[in-house]
Design an enzyme around this catalytic site. Structure first.
Site, PDB file in Angstrom:
ATOM      1  N   TRP A 174     -38.903 -33.378  -8.472  1.00  0.00           N
ATOM      2  CA  TRP A 174     -39.834 -34.174  -9.257  1.00  0.00           C
ATOM      3  C   TRP A 174     -40.422 -35.344  -8.475  1.00  0.00           C
ATOM      4  CZ3 TRP A 174     -43.201 -34.203 -12.832  1.00  0.00           C
ATOM      5  CH2 TRP A 174     -43.651 -35.383 -13.392  1.00  0.00           C
ATOM      6  N   TYR A 179     -35.670 -27.066  -9.906  1.00  0.00           N
ATOM      7  CA  TYR A 179     -35.984 -28.417  -9.434  1.00  0.00           C
ATOM      8  C   TYR A 179     -35.303 -29.430 -10.340  1.00  0.00           C
ATOM      9  CZ  TYR A 179     -39.516 -29.619 -13.020  1.00  0.00           C
ATOM     10  OH  TYR A 179     -40.161 -29.936 -14.188  1.00  0.00           O
ATOM     11  N   CYS A 180     -35.142 -30.638  -9.817  1.00  0.00           N
ATOM     12  CA  CYS A 180     -34.533 -31.726 -10.586  1.00  0.00           C
ATOM     13  C   CYS A 180     -35.306 -32.999 -10.265  1.00  0.00           C
ATOM     14  CB  CYS A 180     -33.038 -31.843 -10.260  1.00  0.00           C
ATOM     15  SG  CYS A 180     -32.690 -32.193  -8.524  1.00  0.00           S
ATOM     16  N   ARG A 181     -34.630 -34.100 -10.081  1.00  0.00           N
ATOM     17  CA  ARG A 181     -35.310 -35.359  -9.742  1.00  0.00           C
ATOM     18  C   ARG A 181     -35.559 -35.448  -8.236  1.00  0.00           C
ATOM     19  NH1 ARG A 181     -33.553 -40.126  -7.860  1.00  0.00           N
ATOM     20  NH2 ARG A 181     -34.889 -41.914  -8.197  1.00  0.00           N
TER      21      ARG A 181
END
Length: 154
Positions: free
Chosen positions: A143, A114-116
């Site tokens: 996120w 996962y990231c932003r």
């Protein structure tokens, strides 16, 4: 002159037989394999369940930069910036653990990136797939989705 159908049907039959399973056992195996794999995209509900169960079999990796990670993380996740993913996946186990602080996962272990917002985690997912990691998945909401939905649950 023969009709189009009389020429096309046998050719189609031969072509389709090339891709057909050779036996019922092969067909059952193909169906079992298809059911055994999880979808590539992870939902918020799956992440929430993973966190609540504290499932140590699934590795959650945050690929954001350090400044973004400082703003908050999904519980139980580990940080490996996207810029380091290719190198990290190529490191030997001991070196990986010394550098990133957690045990390196295997090529068939379940790993969720996962990231932003989902773009960089998608890139990490694609790269891991190319390197032969079969158990990788992507939390496309990442996120932003987690933060907004976790707040509404409380």
């Amino acid at each position: 002159m023969p009709s189009f159908t009389s020429l096309a049907i046998p050719a189609l039959y031969q072509t389709s037989r090339q891709f057909a399973p050779r036996s019922m056992a092969a067909l059952r195996q193909a169906q079992y394999s298809a059911k055994a794999t999880k979808p590539d995209v992870v939902t918020f509900e799956e992440i929430d369940t993973l966190i609540n169960k504290k499932d140590k079999k699934v590795v959650l990796i945050d690929v954001r930069e350090s400044g973004e990670v400082a703003q908050g993380v999904i519980p139980t996740s580990h940080h490996v910036p996207l810029a380091n993913i290719q190198e990290a996946l190529s490191l030997p186990e001991k070196e990986f653990e010394a550098r990133f602080g957690f045990k390196k996962f295997g090529k068939d272990d379940e790993v969720i990136f996962y990231c932003r917002s989902g773009r960089r985690s998608g890139m990490a997912f694609d790269l891991a797939k190319q390197l032969g990691y079969n158990g990788v998945r992507n939390y496309s909401g990442s996120w932003l989705d987690y933060e907004s939905r976790a707040k509404t649950q409380k």
